[in-house]
Design an enzyme around this catalytic site. Structure first.
Site, short mmCIF file in Angstrom:
data_model
loop_
_atom_site.label_atom_id
_atom_site.label_comp_id
_atom_site.label_asym_id
_atom_site.label_seq_id
_atom_site.Cartn_x
_atom_site.Cartn_y
_atom_site.Cartn_z
N ASP A 79 -5.21 62.04 -21.55
CA ASP A 79 -6.67 62.03 -21.64
C ASP A 79 -7.23 61.71 -20.25
O ASP A 79 -6.76 60.78 -19.60
CB ASP A 79 -7.08 60.93 -22.63
CG ASP A 79 -8.25 61.32 -23.50
OD1 ASP A 79 -9.27 61.77 -22.94
OD2 ASP A 79 -8.15 61.17 -24.73
N ASP A 183 -12.28 64.35 -21.49
CA ASP A 183 -13.27 63.61 -22.27
C ASP A 183 -14.68 64.11 -21.94
O ASP A 183 -15.02 64.31 -20.76
CB ASP A 183 -13.13 62.12 -21.91
CG ASP A 183 -13.90 61.22 -22.84
OD1 ASP A 183 -13.58 61.18 -24.03
OD2 ASP A 183 -14.83 60.54 -22.36
N GLU A 242 -13.11 68.26 -24.52
CA GLU A 242 -13.92 67.78 -25.63
C GLU A 242 -15.34 68.25 -25.33
O GLU A 242 -16.06 67.60 -24.58
CB GLU A 242 -13.88 66.25 -25.73
CG GLU A 242 -14.70 65.76 -26.92
CD GLU A 242 -15.18 64.32 -26.80
OE1 GLU A 242 -15.47 63.71 -27.83
OE2 GLU A 242 -15.28 63.79 -25.67
N HIS A 303 -9.79 60.81 -33.40
CA HIS A 303 -9.97 59.36 -33.36
C HIS A 303 -11.43 58.93 -33.43
O HIS A 303 -11.72 57.73 -33.37
CB HIS A 303 -9.34 58.82 -32.08
CG HIS A 303 -9.98 59.40 -30.85
ND1 HIS A 303 -9.91 60.74 -30.55
CD2 HIS A 303 -10.73 58.84 -29.88
CE1 HIS A 303 -10.59 60.97 -29.44
NE2 HIS A 303 -11.10 59.83 -29.01
N ASP A 304 -12.35 59.88 -33.50
CA ASP A 304 -13.78 59.54 -33.55
C ASP A 304 -14.43 59.86 -34.89
O ASP A 304 -15.65 59.68 -35.04
CB ASP A 304 -14.54 60.31 -32.45
CG ASP A 304 -14.13 59.90 -31.04
OD1 ASP A 304 -13.75 58.73 -30.84
OD2 ASP A 304 -14.18 60.77 -30.14
#
Ligand code: GLC
Length: 505
Positions: A79, A183, A242, A303-304
Site C-alpha cells: 500500500d 491510496d 483506490e 477494510h473500509d
C-alpha cells in the site's frame, strides 16, 4: 496472524500463513500499510515511507515475507499513501516549523478567510474529522488534511514533493515488490485555486455530477502517468488505484487511460444493493463506457466496508464470490472473506477506528477457540479487536477439513478460474435472464462458459431459449455444496434461492 503474541497481526505472522494463501489459489497479496506510523488511521498516517513499524516487525521480516512469497509464486503488492503523511513525518515537522522553512510548501498552508475561519469549505472524508483544515497556532496559518488532522495533505503541486514520493516507490521497487495499491489515487490532483466546493457536495455522494475541487482534478491523471513511468522502469510491476469516485463516467477516465494506473478499484460496484437489476445496469453502463484497453478490478469486500456476509447477508456470500471471480477483470478478495466472515460486533469500549471500520477489520479466526483458546489461533495474547463470536464454526482449520464449507467453495472456484482461460481473459456477454438473476457468457476461442446467478430468496428459472441458448450444458461449479457435476437442459435451468452455477457450453 500475530506471530509475536502482542495481539496485533504482523509480517512474520503473514509469512507463517503463506501456505494457506497459496492453497487458496490466489496469485498475489496486497498488504495494508506496515510503515512506521503513530496509527491515528491504522497506518494510513505514514511517518516514514521506507521503514517498517516495530508493531509489525523489522525490515528483515519484510524481506523474508517477500522472498517466501516469491518462492511460492505469489506476488506482493504494498500500500502506498501519496496524498498525505502523518503529522509526525519529519517533512511535516519541518514544514510546520516556520513559514520560511524549505519544506513549508511541501504541504498546503494558507491564511484563513477574512472572517477568521478556514481558507475554504472543504470537508474531511471522515465525518468525525469535520473541516479539512486545522489552524496551526505557532505559524498562524491553516493546513489542509483530506482525512484526520493527523494526516496533513502533501502538496503535489510542488515538484519536489512529487520527486521525493517517486523515490519512495523506487525504494520498494528496488527491493522487488511487485506493485502498489495507491491510496486515494484521485486525491493527488486538486484545484490549485482551492475554490469552494458546491455547497451540497458530500463525500461518497453517488453519481454526483458536480465538479469537486478537492479531488479528481485533471492533474491527478498527469501525476498518475508520471508514477506509471517510474513503475514501468521495472519490468512486470503493477499499480492499482483506490479511485473512490461513485460517478461511473469519471471513474472510467481512470480505468480507460492505458498509460496511468493498470487497474482501478470500482467502488460503484461495491455500493450496489444485493439486487440483480442493479448489477445488470452497472455492468451495462460499464460496457458502454469501457475502452478496449481497459481492464476492470472487482471487489465486494475491503477494510473500509461492512463485509458481504453482513451487508448482504450470509445467503449472498457464495453467489457474490461467484460474481466477483467470473466477471471480466481482476478480482480482489479481503482477508477472511473466503471464510464467509461477518462483521464482528465491536462494543463502544472496544472501538479503535475513528470512522467505524473496526467490525470488518476483526482478526481471522485460524483455529477453533474451544481447542486453541480465545485468540482462535490468531494470537496468544489479547487480540487488538474482538474475534468474531462465530469463530468456532467459521475458523479456517475447521473449514479446511469440510468440503462443504465456504472456504472449500472459494478454493474450488479459484482453481476453476485458474484452469480456465475463458474465465480469466475471455469475452463477456450479458444475456437476458429473469429479473431476479444475472446470466452471462465468458468466451475464448471455441470455449464458452455460462454463469447464472439467482440473487433472490425465491426459486427462479433461467430459460436458455430466451437468451439464444439450446441443448444441454455441463455444470462445472455450483454454489450448492451438495451439487455433483451434471448436465442441465438449457431450456429450463431452475435455480434455488441464492444459487449460482458455472456451466461449460
Ligand atoms: C483509504 C484507505 C482507508 C484510509 C484512507 C486514508 O480510503 O483505504 O483505510 O483511512 O484512505 O488514508
Amino acid at each position: 496472524m500475530d506471530a509475536s503474541g502482542d495481539g496485533v497481526g504482523d509480517l512474520a505472522g503473514i509469512t507463517s500463513k503463506l501456505d494457506y494463501i497459496s492453497a487458496l489459489g490466489v496469485d498475489a497479496i496486497w498488504l495494508s500499510p506496515f510503515y512506521p506510523s503513530p496509527m491515528a488511521d491504522f497506518g494510513y498516517d505514514v511517518s516514514n515511507y521506507t521503514g517498517v513499524h516495530d508493531l509489525f516487525g523489522t525490515m528483515t521480516d519484510f524481506d523474508e515475507l517477500l522472498a517466501e512469497a516469491h518462492s511460492r509464486n505469489l506476488k506482493l503488492i504494498i500500500d502506498w499513501v501519496p496524498n498525505h503523511t502523518s503529522d509526525q513525518h519529519p517533512w511535516f515537522a519541518e514544514s510546520r516549523s516556520s513559514r520560511i522553512n524549505d519544506k513549508r510548501d511541501w504541504y498546503v498552508w494558507r491564511d484563513g478567510a477574512p472572517d477568521g475561519g478556514p481558507p475554504n469549505n472543504w470537508m474531511a472524508a471522515f465525518r468525525r474529522a469535520g473541516r479539512a483544515w486545522t489552524f496551526d497556532e505557532s505559524t498562524g496559518q491553516w493546513y489542509l488534511h483530506s482525512f484526520l488532522a493527523e494526516q496533513p495533505d502533501l502538496n503535489w503541486d510542488n515538484p519536489e514533493v512529487e520527486a521525493a514520493m517517486h523515490d519512495t516507490l523506487r525504494f520498494w521497487l528496488d527491493k522487488g515488490v511487485d506493485g502498489f495499491r495507491i491510496d486515494v489515487a484521485h486525491k493527488i490532483g486538486k484545484d490549485p485555486g482551492l475554490t469552494d466546493n458546491p455547497a451540497d457536495v458530500e463525500e461518497f455522494t453517488a453519481l454526483d455530477p458536480m465538479r469537486r475541487h478537492d479531488q479528481d482534478w485533471p492533474s491527478a491523471h498527469e501525476r498518475l502517468a508520471a508514477i506509471r513511468r517510474v513503475v514501468d522502469d521495472y519490468p512486470g510491476r503493477m499499480i492499482v488505484g483506490e479511485v473512490y469516485i461513485l460517478d461511473l463516467e469519471r471513474l472510467m477516465d481512470y480505468v480507460n487511460a492505458s498509460d496511468e494506473l493498470h487497474l482501478s478499484h470500482n467502488f460503484v460496484f461495491l455500493h450496489q444493493p444485493w439486487d440483480a437489476d442493479a448489477f445488470r445496469k452497472l455492468l451495462e453502463g460499464m460496457e458502454e463506457l469501457t475502452s478496449p484497453e481497459a481492464w476492470a478490478a472487482w471487489f465486494l469486500n475491503n477494510h473500509d466496508h461492512s463485509r458481504v456476509a453482513t451487508r448482504y447477508g450470509p445467503h449472498a456470500v457464495r453467489a457474490a464470490a461467484l460474481l466477483v471471480l467470473t466477471l471480466r477483470g481482476t478480482p480482489f478478495l479481503f482477508q477472511g472473506e473466503e471464510l464467509g466472515l461477518p462483521d464482528a460486533p465491536v462494543s463502544p469500549d472496544q472501538e479503535v477506528d475513528v470512522d467505524g471500520r473496526d467490525p470488518e477489520r476483526a482478526p481471522i479466526p485460524w483455529e477453533a477457540p474451544s481447542s486453541n483458546g480465545p485468540g482462535a489461533g490468531f494470537s496468544s495474547g489479547a487480540p487488538w479487536l474482538p474475534i468474531t463470536p462465530e469463530a468456532e464454526r467459521l475458523n479456517a482449520a475447521t473449514q479446511s477439513e469440510d468440503p462443504g464449507s465456504t472456504l472449500s467453495f472459494y478454493r474450488r472456484l479459484i482453481r476453476l478460474r485458474r484452469q480456465t482461460v475463458c474465465l480469466q481473459s475471455g469475452s463477456f456477454e450479458l444475456l437476458s435472464s429473469p429479473k431476479e438473476g444475472l446470466a452471462y457468457v465468458r468466451g475464448e476461442a471455441e470455449h464458452r462458459m455460462l454463469v447464472v446467478i439467482n440473487f433472490s430468496d425465491a426459486e427462479v428459472c433461467f430459460e436458455g431459449a430466451l437468451a439464444g441458448l439450446q441443448g444441454t450444458a455441463r455444470v462445472a461449479l455450483a454454489t450448492d455444496p451438495e451439487s455433483r457435476p451434471h448436465e442441465v437442459d438449457l431450456r429450463a435451468v431452475p435455480l434455488s434461492p441464492g444459487e449460482g452455477l458455472i456451466l461449460h457450453l
